[in-house]
Motif scaffolding. Sequence first.
Motif, PDB file in Angstrom:
ATOM      1  N   GLY A  84       0.815  -1.206   0.000  1.00 29.90           N
ATOM      2  CA  GLY A  84       0.000   0.000   0.000  1.00 29.90           C
ATOM      3  C   GLY A  84       0.849   1.256   0.000  1.00 29.90           C
ATOM      4  O   GLY A  84       0.499   2.264  -0.640  1.00 29.90           O
ATOM      5  N   ARG A  85       1.975   1.202   0.701  1.00 30.73           N
ATOM      6  CA  ARG A  85       2.858   2.364   0.758  1.00 30.73           C
ATOM      7  C   ARG A  85       3.410   2.692  -0.624  1.00 30.73           C
ATOM      8  O   ARG A  85       3.457   3.865  -1.030  1.00 30.73           O
ATOM      9  CB  ARG A  85       4.002   2.105   1.736  1.00 30.73           C
ATOM     10  CG  ARG A  85       4.963   3.286   1.889  1.00 30.73           C
ATOM     11  CD  ARG A  85       5.944   3.058   3.018  1.00 30.73           C
ATOM     12  NE  ARG A  85       6.762   1.862   2.795  1.00 30.73           N
ATOM     13  CZ  ARG A  85       7.630   1.380   3.667  1.00 30.73           C
ATOM     14  NH1 ARG A  85       7.768   1.960   4.855  1.00 30.73           N
ATOM     15  NH2 ARG A  85       8.348   0.315   3.389  1.00 30.73           N
ATOM     16  N   VAL A  86       3.814   1.663  -1.390  1.00 30.28           N
ATOM     17  CA  VAL A  86       4.340   1.908  -2.734  1.00 30.28           C
ATOM     18  C   VAL A  86       3.230   2.393  -3.663  1.00 30.28           C
ATOM     19  O   VAL A  86       3.436   3.304  -4.469  1.00 30.28           O
ATOM     20  CB  VAL A  86       5.012   0.637  -3.290  1.00 30.28           C
ATOM     21  CG1 VAL A  86       5.340   0.806  -4.767  1.00 30.28           C
ATOM     22  CG2 VAL A  86       6.279   0.338  -2.510  1.00 30.28           C
ATOM     23  N   ALA A  87       2.034   1.824  -3.551  1.00 22.34           N
ATOM     24  CA  ALA A  87       0.915   2.269  -4.386  1.00 22.34           C
ATOM     25  C   ALA A  87       0.650   3.756  -4.176  1.00 22.34           C
ATOM     26  O   ALA A  87       0.450   4.512  -5.144  1.00 22.34           O
ATOM     27  CB  ALA A  87      -0.332   1.447  -4.075  1.00 22.34           C
ATOM     28  N   ALA A 105      -5.288   4.130  -5.115  1.00 19.24           N
ATOM     29  CA  ALA A 105      -4.124   3.858  -4.271  1.00 19.24           C
ATOM     30  C   ALA A 105      -4.530   3.793  -2.804  1.00 19.24           C
ATOM     31  O   ALA A 105      -4.046   2.945  -2.041  1.00 19.24           O
ATOM     32  CB  ALA A 105      -3.062   4.928  -4.486  1.00 19.24           C
ATOM     33  N   ARG A 106      -5.449   4.669  -2.404  1.00 12.89           N
ATOM     34  CA  ARG A 106      -5.936   4.641  -1.029  1.00 12.89           C
ATOM     35  C   ARG A 106      -6.669   3.336  -0.750  1.00 12.89           C
ATOM     36  O   ARG A 106      -6.474   2.693   0.294  1.00 12.89           O
ATOM     37  CB  ARG A 106      -6.859   5.836  -0.778  1.00 12.89           C
ATOM     38  CG  ARG A 106      -7.308   5.971   0.674  1.00 12.89           C
ATOM     39  CD  ARG A 106      -8.263   7.141   0.857  1.00 12.89           C
ATOM     40  NE  ARG A 106      -7.732   8.353   0.251  1.00 12.89           N
ATOM     41  CZ  ARG A 106      -8.312   9.029  -0.733  1.00 12.89           C
ATOM     42  NH1 ARG A 106      -9.468   8.598  -1.246  1.00 12.89           N
ATOM     43  NH2 ARG A 106      -7.772  10.118  -1.225  1.00 12.89           N
ATOM     44  N   ARG A 107      -7.498   2.912  -1.682  1.00 14.87           N
ATOM     45  CA  ARG A 107      -8.211   1.642  -1.526  1.00 14.87           C
ATOM     46  C   ARG A 107      -7.237   0.473  -1.463  1.00 14.87           C
ATOM     47  O   ARG A 107      -7.393  -0.435  -0.633  1.00 14.87           O
ATOM     48  CB  ARG A 107      -9.186   1.433  -2.690  1.00 14.87           C
ATOM     49  CG  ARG A 107      -9.984   0.144  -2.603  1.00 14.87           C
ATOM     50  CD  ARG A 107     -10.920  -0.054  -3.778  1.00 14.87           C
ATOM     51  NE  ARG A 107     -10.214  -0.367  -5.022  1.00 14.87           N
ATOM     52  CZ  ARG A 107     -10.833  -0.721  -6.143  1.00 14.87           C
ATOM     53  NH1 ARG A 107     -12.156  -0.771  -6.203  1.00 14.87           N
ATOM     54  NH2 ARG A 107     -10.132  -0.994  -7.230  1.00 14.87           N
ATOM     55  N   HIS A 108      -6.213   0.484  -2.306  1.00 12.62           N
ATOM     56  CA  HIS A 108      -5.206  -0.570  -2.308  1.00 12.62           C
ATOM     57  C   HIS A 108      -4.528  -0.666  -0.942  1.00 12.62           C
ATOM     58  O   HIS A 108      -4.353  -1.765  -0.389  1.00 12.62           O
ATOM     59  CB  HIS A 108      -4.176  -0.264  -3.406  1.00 12.62           C
ATOM     60  CG  HIS A 108      -3.122  -1.310  -3.583  1.00 12.62           C
ATOM     61  ND1 HIS A 108      -3.119  -2.191  -4.635  1.00 12.62           N
ATOM     62  CD2 HIS A 108      -2.017  -1.615  -2.851  1.00 12.62           C
ATOM     63  CE1 HIS A 108      -2.072  -2.996  -4.553  1.00 12.62           C
ATOM     64  NE2 HIS A 108      -1.383  -2.652  -3.472  1.00 12.62           N
ATOM     65  N   GLU A 168      -3.531  -3.472   4.063  1.00 11.01           N
ATOM     66  CA  GLU A 168      -3.249  -3.307   5.492  1.00 11.01           C
ATOM     67  C   GLU A 168      -4.331  -3.902   6.379  1.00 11.01           C
ATOM     68  O   GLU A 168      -4.244  -3.826   7.609  1.00 11.01           O
ATOM     69  CB  GLU A 168      -3.052  -1.827   5.812  1.00 11.01           C
ATOM     70  CG  GLU A 168      -1.786  -1.245   5.187  1.00 11.01           C
ATOM     71  CD  GLU A 168      -1.575   0.222   5.521  1.00 11.01           C
ATOM     72  OE1 GLU A 168      -2.472   0.808   6.195  1.00 11.01           O
ATOM     73  OE2 GLU A 168      -0.529   0.759   5.150  1.00 11.01           O
ATOM     74  N   GLY A 169      -5.377  -4.491   5.779  1.00 11.62           N
ATOM     75  CA  GLY A 169      -6.382  -5.204   6.570  1.00 11.62           C
ATOM     76  C   GLY A 169      -7.555  -4.388   7.030  1.00 11.62           C
ATOM     77  O   GLY A 169      -8.342  -4.853   7.856  1.00 11.62           O
ATOM     78  N   ALA A 170      -7.714  -3.184   6.505  1.00 13.78           N
ATOM     79  CA  ALA A 170      -8.813  -2.334   6.953  1.00 13.78           C
ATOM     80  C   ALA A 170     -10.191  -2.931   6.644  1.00 13.78           C
ATOM     81  O   ALA A 170     -11.170  -2.593   7.308  1.00 13.78           O
ATOM     82  CB  ALA A 170      -8.687  -0.944   6.316  1.00 13.78           C
ATOM     83  N   HIS A 171     -10.253  -3.794   5.656  1.00 17.80           N
ATOM     84  CA  HIS A 171     -11.537  -4.354   5.242  1.00 17.80           C
ATOM     85  C   HIS A 171     -11.615  -5.863   5.463  1.00 17.80           C
ATOM     86  O   HIS A 171     -12.414  -6.543   4.822  1.00 17.80           O
ATOM     87  CB  HIS A 171     -11.814  -4.015   3.777  1.00 17.80           C
ATOM     88  CG  HIS A 171     -11.781  -2.547   3.487  1.00 17.80           C
ATOM     89  ND1 HIS A 171     -12.633  -1.637   4.099  1.00 17.80           N
ATOM     90  CD2 HIS A 171     -10.988  -1.815   2.658  1.00 17.80           C
ATOM     91  CE1 HIS A 171     -12.382  -0.426   3.653  1.00 17.80           C
ATOM     92  NE2 HIS A 171     -11.374  -0.502   2.788  1.00 17.80           N
TER      93      HIS A 171
END
Length: 280
Positions: free
Chosen positions: A227-230, A265-268, A273-276
């Motif tokens: 996610g950080r790279v996205a 990118a935010r969704r990725h 990171e497990g938010a969903h």
Amino acid sequence: MRFWICATCGVEHADRPRVCAICADERQWVPVDGQLWTTLDDLAAAGAGVAFAPLEPGLWGLTVEPAVVGIGQQAKLLVTPDGALLWDPPAFVDDAAVARVRELAGPAGVVAVVASHPHMFGVQVEWARRLRPGAGRALPVLVARADLDWVARPGEEIVDWEGEREVLPGVTLTQPGGHFPGSAVAHWAGGAGGRGVLLSGDTIFANPDRVSVSFMRSYPNRIPLSGRVAERVAAHVGRFSFERLYNNFDGVIPRDARDVVIRSARRHREWTEGAHDHLT
């Protein structure tokens, strides 16, 4: 000069190794039946040609038809009054294709051949040699310095670059990385009626829903970027204004593409990171 083309990825090779290094990498694949090699003569005998499709004023999509080499990728020819850019060059070239590119490029001609990343090198050196502007002048094939080791057919045409480069007035190459360390995109300020176009290869991949994009280390082998790279990639290209985005096939984000990239990118990041996780 005889050279070899990997039938799977479509990348030219000066020699014929046991296996194509690009396909043996975790981002690609070697066919279950083993490595296959071909040549321009073999492809011509199989009926190969380059088809041209208008995408919008000043932009053409080029595909090898029938699909006898490569993974079905679509090259782009970006034409401006100051010259043209051949982006993600096709894995086949013949006299008819060169003549058509010259016709579309106009008097200023093609100023550079550039691939977004090694999977899209195609027969880049061969295109540059056949589009050569004149005796004693090489047409540059711009290759990201970070990905230079993937070049399998060297030539005087190869010019390494890094960071950012204005290849034509209003056409900027830049390297957000991600898919490969040197993965590049091309920003065309004059595209989409002056609202801007991003040619993203598969550094940023337009999804079939046309309202989201993907960020992957490997698309066929389903290896995601972090996610950080996205978000880093999205922030890098978010410095530019662009209404539309084209990937390296026929995928397109037709409108609000910059916002789509940032939102995707935010969704990725949230999913990686497990938010969903509660939805799984």
